[in-house]
Design an enzyme around this catalytic site. Structure first.
Site, PDB file in Angstrom:
ATOM      1  N   ASP A   1       0.813  -1.325   0.011  1.00 48.66           N
ATOM      2  CA  ASP A   1       0.090  -0.166  -0.033  1.00 48.66           C
ATOM      3  C   ASP A   1       0.932   1.249   0.066  1.00 48.66           C
ATOM      4  O   ASP A   1       2.098   1.301   0.425  1.00 48.66           O
ATOM      5  CB  ASP A   1      -1.045  -0.084   1.334  1.00 48.66           C
ATOM      6  CG  ASP A   1      -1.824   1.317   1.198  1.00 48.66           C
ATOM      7  OD1 ASP A   1      -2.402   1.446   0.336  1.00 48.66           O
ATOM      8  OD2 ASP A   1      -2.031   1.875   2.448  1.00 48.66           O
TER       9      ASP A   1
ATOM     10  N   TYR B   1      -0.773   8.604  -2.119  1.00 48.21           N
ATOM     11  CA  TYR B   1      -1.012   8.378  -3.670  1.00 48.21           C
ATOM     12  C   TYR B   1      -2.326   8.966  -3.941  1.00 48.21           C
ATOM     13  O   TYR B   1      -2.006   9.379  -5.308  1.00 48.21           O
ATOM     14  CB  TYR B   1      -1.251   6.824  -4.076  1.00 48.21           C
ATOM     15  CG  TYR B   1      -0.026   5.812  -3.752  1.00 48.21           C
ATOM     16  CD1 TYR B   1       1.145   6.429  -3.603  1.00 48.21           C
ATOM     17  CD2 TYR B   1      -0.060   4.678  -4.050  1.00 48.21           C
ATOM     18  CE1 TYR B   1       2.533   5.651  -3.533  1.00 48.21           C
ATOM     19  CE2 TYR B   1       0.843   3.657  -3.989  1.00 48.21           C
ATOM     20  CZ  TYR B   1       2.229   4.012  -3.872  1.00 48.21           C
ATOM     21  OH  TYR B   1       3.421   3.319  -3.771  1.00 48.21           O
ATOM     22  N   GLY B   2      -3.173   9.208  -3.315  1.00 50.19           N
ATOM     23  CA  GLY B   2      -4.442   9.656  -3.856  1.00 50.19           C
ATOM     24  C   GLY B   2      -4.710  11.009  -4.722  1.00 50.19           C
ATOM     25  O   GLY B   2      -5.454  10.910  -5.369  1.00 50.19           O
TER      26      GLY B   2
ATOM     27  N   CYS C   1      -4.372  -1.381  -1.970  1.00 54.13           N
ATOM     28  CA  CYS C   1      -4.600   0.042  -2.192  1.00 54.13           C
ATOM     29  C   CYS C   1      -5.576   0.173  -3.410  1.00 54.13           C
ATOM     30  O   CYS C   1      -5.223  -0.032  -4.320  1.00 54.13           O
ATOM     31  CB  CYS C   1      -3.221   0.714  -2.489  1.00 54.13           C
ATOM     32  SG  CYS C   1      -3.240   2.425  -2.913  1.00 54.13           S
TER      33      CYS C   1
ATOM     34  N   CYS D   1     -11.036   3.171   0.531  1.00 53.66           N
ATOM     35  CA  CYS D   1      -9.652   3.220   0.794  1.00 53.66           C
ATOM     36  C   CYS D   1      -9.317   2.582   1.912  1.00 53.66           C
ATOM     37  O   CYS D   1      -9.902   2.550   2.801  1.00 53.66           O
ATOM     38  CB  CYS D   1      -9.453   5.032   1.027  1.00 53.66           C
ATOM     39  SG  CYS D   1      -7.643   5.270   1.272  1.00 53.66           S
ATOM     40  N   THR D   2      -8.181   1.793   1.852  1.00 55.48           N
ATOM     41  CA  THR D   2      -7.976   0.961   2.696  1.00 55.48           C
ATOM     42  C   THR D   2      -7.318   1.434   4.147  1.00 55.48           C
ATOM     43  O   THR D   2      -7.316   0.983   5.164  1.00 55.48           O
ATOM     44  CB  THR D   2      -6.669  -0.109   2.427  1.00 55.48           C
ATOM     45  OG1 THR D   2      -5.804   0.634   1.722  1.00 55.48           O
ATOM     46  CG2 THR D   2      -7.381  -0.938   1.305  1.00 55.48           C
ATOM     47  N   HIS D   3      -6.930   2.854   4.134  1.00 58.13           N
ATOM     48  CA  HIS D   3      -6.733   3.605   5.246  1.00 58.13           C
ATOM     49  C   HIS D   3      -8.114   3.821   6.310  1.00 58.13           C
ATOM     50  O   HIS D   3      -7.883   3.834   7.479  1.00 58.13           O
ATOM     51  CB  HIS D   3      -6.217   4.929   4.907  1.00 58.13           C
ATOM     52  CG  HIS D   3      -4.931   4.902   4.376  1.00 58.13           C
ATOM     53  ND1 HIS D   3      -4.264   4.624   3.378  1.00 58.13           N
ATOM     54  CD2 HIS D   3      -3.603   5.385   5.351  1.00 58.13           C
ATOM     55  CE1 HIS D   3      -3.096   4.811   3.295  1.00 58.13           C
ATOM     56  NE2 HIS D   3      -2.635   5.215   4.393  1.00 58.13           N
TER      57      HIS D   3
HETATM   58  N1  DGL Z   1      -4.695   3.337   0.783  1.00 53.76           N
HETATM   59  C1  DGL Z   1      -4.944   3.676  -0.304  1.00 53.76           C
HETATM   60  C2  DGL Z   1      -6.133   3.462  -1.036  1.00 53.76           C
HETATM   61  O1  DGL Z   1      -6.817   2.312  -0.640  1.00 53.76           O
HETATM   62  C3  DGL Z   1      -4.259   5.061  -0.606  1.00 53.76           C
HETATM   63  C4  DGL Z   1      -4.354   6.167  -0.042  1.00 53.76           C
HETATM   64  C5  DGL Z   1      -3.414   7.378  -0.301  1.00 53.76           C
HETATM   65  O2  DGL Z   1      -2.274   6.987  -0.453  1.00 53.76           O
HETATM   66  O3  DGL Z   1      -3.753   8.279  -0.969  1.00 53.76           O
HETATM   67  O4  DGL Z   1      -6.817   4.135  -1.924  1.00 53.76           O
END
Ligand code: DGL
Length: 269
Positions: free
Chosen positions: A11, A43-44, A75, A190-192
């Site tokens: 991720d 990353y978003g 991710c 989002c996995t966060h």
């Molecule tokens: N955890 C990620 C997702 O599921 C990325 C979040 C990010 O880095 O912006 O999209």
């Protein structure tokens, strides 16, 4: 590569630990290598070209240096941007991605209105658009809110930013409840976000159902490995190696906190 080889999971940062927890529960005999790209998170809001380059680079490292037998892209943003290319570069490698759980949400909603929180990159992707177009109908509609900055705040454990951004984005979705047209189901795209499930519930209301994707991803990983005869077995002899492009100590601390929290059960529903 054999059944003893590890499974790679990655991720942009700590978010994929929410998927890893489900993988460890489903596949207790496996060796996992978790890569957090913390030096480049989030990353978003970075655009596809950047996310694709990181995704390919991390996959290469996990394949070439660690001999992984499967890769879980934990991710949504990286899956949306790069999983097609990844599969064409590694056609023999079982690759599992995550995408916002619109289908289970459409099946679960009683009011016909589903909220979706995800990164800007995920919501802007062609992959997400195709999924959304295939599921929206006269009986189910989805309200989408891109959550700029929220994954970054979770990554930094910036409690004040988490609270204010979560309130802003949940507020932007509209009214929650059980009356016709209220939102009764919220997709954590989002996995966060599973790590702030309690905050989201407090904002949206205790009756709202939250939906995330850890368990189906873990089950799909099991299916793909079983089909290749590469499952390690279910004795609880698995292991975990943590790798980070950023600060290793922060990832260790996050894994201790989040994997334990998931093991004792964060209530999502
Ligand atoms: N955890 C990620 C997702 O599921 C990325 C979040 C990010 O880095 O912006 O999209």
């Amino acid at each position: 590569m054999s059944s003893d080889s590890p499974i790679g999971v990655f991720d942009s940062g700590v978010g994929g630990l929410s998927v890893l927890a489900a993988l460890q529960a489903e596949l207790p005999g496996e060796r996992f290598i978790y890569f957090s790209d913390a030096a480049h998170a989030p990353y978003g809001e970075r655009g596809d070209a950047f996310v694709i380059e990181r995704t390919l680079g991390i996959a290469r490292q996990l394949v070439e240096e660690h001999g992984i037998k499967a890769l879980v892209v934990a991710c949504n943003t990286a899956t949306a941007a790069g999983i097609g290319l990844l599969r064409s570069v590694y056609p023999e490698l079982p690759i599992v991605g995550v995408e916002p759980a619109l289908k289970p949400a459409a099946a679960a909603t009683r009011t016909g209105h589903v909220g979706v929180l995800a990164t800007r990159g995920t919501l802007a992707s062609g992959k997400f658009k195709a999924l959304h177009d295939s599921l929206k109908s006269d009986s189910v509609r989805f309200s989408l809110v891109p959550c700029d900055g929220l994954a970054g705040a979770i990554e930094r454990l910036d409690e004040a930013a988490i609270q204010s951004l979560a309130a802003q984005y949940v507020g932007a979705l509209g009214r929650f409840g059980h009356q016709p047209d209220d939102i009764d189901t919220l997709v954590l795209g989002c996995t966060h976000y599973p790590f702030i499930a309690a905050d989201l519930k407090r904002l949206a209301g205790a009756q709202v159902r939250l939906i995330e994707t850890g368990q189906p991803v873990a089950q799909q990983t099991r299916r793909l490995l079983a089909a290749k005869g590469q499952l390690a077995g279910d004795d609880p002899t698995g292991s975990l190696q943590l790798l980070s492009s950023g600060d290793a100590a922060s990832l260790d601390a996050a894994a201790a906190r989040w994997l334990h929290a998931q093991a004792v059960g964060i209530a999502l529903n």
